[in-house]
Design a protein around this motif. Structure first.
Motif, PDB file in Angstrom:
ATOM      1  N   GLY A  86      -7.440  24.298  33.717  1.00  0.00           N
ATOM      2  CA  GLY A  86      -6.018  24.314  33.994  1.00  0.00           C
ATOM      3  C   GLY A  86      -5.286  25.285  33.091  1.00  0.00           C
ATOM      4  O   GLY A  86      -5.892  26.067  32.349  1.00  0.00           O
ATOM      5  N   ALA A  87      -3.957  25.232  33.134  1.00  0.00           N
ATOM      6  CA  ALA A  87      -3.125  26.070  32.281  1.00  0.00           C
ATOM      7  C   ALA A  87      -1.785  25.385  32.070  1.00  0.00           C
ATOM      8  O   ALA A  87      -1.316  24.625  32.921  1.00  0.00           O
ATOM      9  CB  ALA A  87      -2.912  27.451  32.900  1.00  0.00           C
ATOM     10  N   ASP A  88      -1.179  25.657  30.922  1.00  0.00           N
ATOM     11  CA  ASP A  88       0.179  25.179  30.676  1.00  0.00           C
ATOM     12  C   ASP A  88       1.196  26.144  31.275  1.00  0.00           C
ATOM     13  O   ASP A  88       2.286  25.742  31.678  1.00  0.00           O
ATOM     14  CB  ASP A  88       0.400  25.013  29.173  1.00  0.00           C
ATOM     15  N   GLU A  89       0.836  27.426  31.321  1.00  0.00           N
ATOM     16  CA  GLU A  89       1.612  28.462  31.997  1.00  0.00           C
ATOM     17  C   GLU A  89       0.660  29.525  32.507  1.00  0.00           C
ATOM     18  O   GLU A  89      -0.375  29.786  31.883  1.00  0.00           O
ATOM     19  CB  GLU A  89       2.601  29.150  31.043  1.00  0.00           C
ATOM     20  N   ILE A  90       1.019  30.174  33.611  1.00  0.00           N
ATOM     21  CA  ILE A  90       0.279  31.326  34.096  1.00  0.00           C
ATOM     22  C   ILE A  90       1.277  32.310  34.692  1.00  0.00           C
ATOM     23  O   ILE A  90       2.223  31.906  35.384  1.00  0.00           O
ATOM     24  CB  ILE A  90      -0.816  30.943  35.113  1.00  0.00           C
ATOM     25  N   ASP A  91       1.084  33.613  34.393  1.00  0.00           N
ATOM     26  CA  ASP A  91       2.013  34.598  34.931  1.00  0.00           C
ATOM     27  C   ASP A  91       1.408  35.309  36.140  1.00  0.00           C
ATOM     28  O   ASP A  91       0.309  34.989  36.587  1.00  0.00           O
ATOM     29  CB  ASP A  91       2.454  35.595  33.844  1.00  0.00           C
ATOM     30  N   GLY A  92       2.109  36.280  36.667  1.00  0.00           N
ATOM     31  CA  GLY A  92       1.690  36.949  37.886  1.00  0.00           C
ATOM     32  C   GLY A  92       0.517  37.872  37.745  1.00  0.00           C
ATOM     33  O   GLY A  92       0.037  38.431  38.745  1.00  0.00           O
ATOM     34  N   GLN A  93       0.016  38.037  36.516  1.00  0.00           N
ATOM     35  CA  GLN A  93      -1.173  38.860  36.281  1.00  0.00           C
ATOM     36  C   GLN A  93      -2.390  38.030  35.883  1.00  0.00           C
ATOM     37  O   GLN A  93      -3.461  38.570  35.617  1.00  0.00           O
ATOM     38  CB  GLN A  93      -0.895  39.905  35.174  1.00  0.00           C
ATOM     39  N   GLY A  94      -2.237  36.705  35.838  1.00  0.00           N
ATOM     40  CA  GLY A  94      -3.350  35.831  35.474  1.00  0.00           C
ATOM     41  C   GLY A  94      -3.446  35.514  34.001  1.00  0.00           C
ATOM     42  O   GLY A  94      -4.368  34.805  33.580  1.00  0.00           O
ATOM     43  N   HIS A  95      -2.503  36.024  33.193  1.00  0.00           N
ATOM     44  CA  HIS A  95      -2.468  35.651  31.776  1.00  0.00           C
ATOM     45  C   HIS A  95      -1.953  34.222  31.658  1.00  0.00           C
ATOM     46  O   HIS A  95      -1.068  33.820  32.421  1.00  0.00           O
ATOM     47  CB  HIS A  95      -1.540  36.578  30.992  1.00  0.00           C
ATOM     48  N   MET A  96      -2.471  33.486  30.705  1.00  0.00           N
ATOM     49  CA  MET A  96      -2.124  32.069  30.587  1.00  0.00           C
ATOM     50  C   MET A  96      -1.756  31.671  29.167  1.00  0.00           C
ATOM     51  O   MET A  96      -2.170  32.319  28.203  1.00  0.00           O
ATOM     52  CB  MET A  96      -3.318  31.205  31.031  1.00  0.00           C
ATOM     53  N   VAL A  97      -0.997  30.593  29.060  1.00  0.00           N
ATOM     54  CA  VAL A  97      -0.857  29.833  27.822  1.00  0.00           C
ATOM     55  C   VAL A  97      -1.605  28.531  28.035  1.00  0.00           C
ATOM     56  O   VAL A  97      -1.413  27.845  29.033  1.00  0.00           O
ATOM     57  CB  VAL A  97       0.617  29.557  27.472  1.00  0.00           C
ATOM     58  N   LYS A  98      -2.496  28.211  27.080  1.00  0.00           N
ATOM     59  CA  LYS A  98      -3.313  27.013  27.155  1.00  0.00           C
ATOM     60  C   LYS A  98      -3.384  26.365  25.779  1.00  0.00           C
ATOM     61  O   LYS A  98      -3.118  27.012  24.775  1.00  0.00           O
ATOM     62  CB  LYS A  98      -4.730  27.345  27.651  1.00  0.00           C
ATOM     63  N   GLY A  99      -3.744  25.088  25.769  1.00  0.00           N
ATOM     64  CA  GLY A  99      -3.914  24.400  24.499  1.00  0.00           C
ATOM     65  C   GLY A  99      -3.079  23.158  24.349  1.00  0.00           C
ATOM     66  O   GLY A  99      -3.059  22.541  23.279  1.00  0.00           O
ATOM     67  N   GLY A 100      -2.383  22.758  25.438  1.00  0.00           N
ATOM     68  CA  GLY A 100      -1.624  21.520  25.364  1.00  0.00           C
ATOM     69  C   GLY A 100      -2.487  20.316  25.049  1.00  0.00           C
ATOM     70  O   GLY A 100      -2.027  19.346  24.452  1.00  0.00           O
ATOM     71  N   GLY A 101      -3.762  20.410  25.427  1.00  0.00           N
ATOM     72  CA  GLY A 101      -4.716  19.348  25.117  1.00  0.00           C
ATOM     73  C   GLY A 101      -5.512  19.578  23.852  1.00  0.00           C
ATOM     74  O   GLY A 101      -6.467  18.841  23.565  1.00  0.00           O
ATOM     75  N   ALA A 102      -5.143  20.615  23.085  1.00  0.00           N
ATOM     76  CA  ALA A 102      -5.730  20.938  21.772  1.00  0.00           C
ATOM     77  C   ALA A 102      -7.185  21.396  21.844  1.00  0.00           C
ATOM     78  O   ALA A 102      -7.887  21.352  20.847  1.00  0.00           O
ATOM     79  CB  ALA A 102      -5.593  19.756  20.808  1.00  0.00           C
ATOM     80  N   ALA A 103      -7.625  21.871  23.033  1.00  0.00           N
ATOM     81  CA  ALA A 103      -9.020  22.307  23.172  1.00  0.00           C
ATOM     82  C   ALA A 103      -9.134  23.822  23.358  1.00  0.00           C
ATOM     83  O   ALA A 103     -10.146  24.316  23.832  1.00  0.00           O
ATOM     84  CB  ALA A 103      -9.674  21.595  24.351  1.00  0.00           C
ATOM     85  N   LEU A 104      -8.118  24.582  22.971  1.00  0.00           N
ATOM     86  CA  LEU A 104      -8.055  26.002  23.291  1.00  0.00           C
ATOM     87  C   LEU A 104      -9.207  26.830  22.736  1.00  0.00           C
ATOM     88  O   LEU A 104      -9.677  27.762  23.399  1.00  0.00           O
ATOM     89  CB  LEU A 104      -6.725  26.593  22.846  1.00  0.00           C
ATOM     90  N   THR A 105      -9.695  26.510  21.551  1.00  0.00           N
ATOM     91  CA  THR A 105     -10.770  27.321  20.982  1.00  0.00           C
ATOM     92  C   THR A 105     -12.052  27.176  21.786  1.00  0.00           C
ATOM     93  O   THR A 105     -12.681  28.177  22.164  1.00  0.00           O
ATOM     94  CB  THR A 105     -11.008  26.925  19.510  1.00  0.00           C
ATOM     95  N   ARG A 106     -12.426  25.954  22.074  1.00  0.00           N
ATOM     96  CA  ARG A 106     -13.636  25.745  22.867  1.00  0.00           C
ATOM     97  C   ARG A 106     -13.457  26.242  24.295  1.00  0.00           C
ATOM     98  O   ARG A 106     -14.409  26.715  24.929  1.00  0.00           O
ATOM     99  CB  ARG A 106     -14.046  24.271  22.832  1.00  0.00           C
ATOM    100  N   GLU A 107     -12.233  26.155  24.796  1.00  0.00           N
ATOM    101  CA  GLU A 107     -11.970  26.683  26.133  1.00  0.00           C
ATOM    102  C   GLU A 107     -12.218  28.188  26.179  1.00  0.00           C
ATOM    103  O   GLU A 107     -12.792  28.706  27.139  1.00  0.00           O
ATOM    104  CB  GLU A 107     -10.532  26.348  26.554  1.00  0.00           C
TER     105      GLU A 107
END
Length: 223
Positions: A86-107
């Motif tokens: 999933g993603a917390d945000e995604i823009d029109g180029q596929g860039h994302m903000v992730k890590g709301g679940g605190a697993a961003l490094t392993r993701e």
């Protein structure tokens, strides 16, 4: 449909991106929980098989194992055809903000193994510019104060996420007030700051496909 129903919808749609007989990369979060459940149902119905899964968090590992899906360590595979998260945000180029679940490094580690990143999200996550959602940053605890000051120079307000310790033993700063207009440059810069383990901008490991759930069903975006 409500948000939970949208998550179930895109979770089921993501199963079509799993290649039967191979190992699948699995992310973290409530939308991914729906994907795991849909994947298990497809296996039980005989619609596909998987050789196992590489999981980005203890939470997802437990859910996969509960369904009888074998979880492999990232070191046991040399590559994956697909990573679904999933993603917390995604823009029109596929860039994302992730890590709301605190697993961003392993993701990021699992995503980097994959040929294709399939993002599953509801339509509210699609934005023009990243930064409205507080940016998660996994950090070494002793660096919290100096990193807070560094983000302040960019116009951001960093707050330590109370009571959260990641699966890696790190802490999470959530940064508000940013407008991330160049995600790739931002990610490369912040990842070099001493004390940063991983910044939650996914530009290097951006999505190639986004399955976006909305009132009209699942919209497929390709980047």
């Amino acid at each position: 449909m409500n948000q939970d129903q949208l998550k179930q919808l895109v979770g089921r749609a993501a199963v079509d991106y799993v290649t039967s007989g191979e190992v699948v990369g699995v992310g973290t979060g409530s939308t991914v929980d729906c994907f795991i459940d849909a994947l298990a149902a497809a296996i039980a119905e005989g619609r596909l098989t998987v050789a196992g899964a590489v999981s980005s968090s203890e939470r997802s590992t437990q859910r996969l194992q509960k369904h009888g899906i074998r979880v492999l360590d990232a070191a046991e595979v040399t590559g994956l055809t697909v990573y679904i998260d999933g993603a917390d945000e995604i823009d029109g180029q596929g860039h994302m903000v992730k890590g709301g679940g605190a697993a961003l490094t392993r993701e990021k580690i699992v995503a980097d193994l994959a040929d294709r990143f399939v993002c599953i999200a509801d339509a509210s996550k699609l934005v023009q510019t990243l930064g409205k959602f507080p940016l998660p940053v996994e950090i070494i605890p002793m660096a919290a104060a100096q990193l807070t000051r560094r983000f302040a120079t960019l116009g951001g307000t960093a707050t330590l996420r109370a009571g959260v310790v990641t699966d890696n033993g790190g802490h999470i700063l959530d940064v508000t007030g940013l407008s991330i207009t160049d995600p790739a440059a931002f990610e490369a810069e912040v990842n070099q700051w001493p004390g940063v383990v991983t910044v939650g901008v996914f530009a290097r490991n951006k999505a190639q496909v986004c399955l976006l759930g909305g009132a009209d069903g699942v919209q497929t975006l390709t980047f």
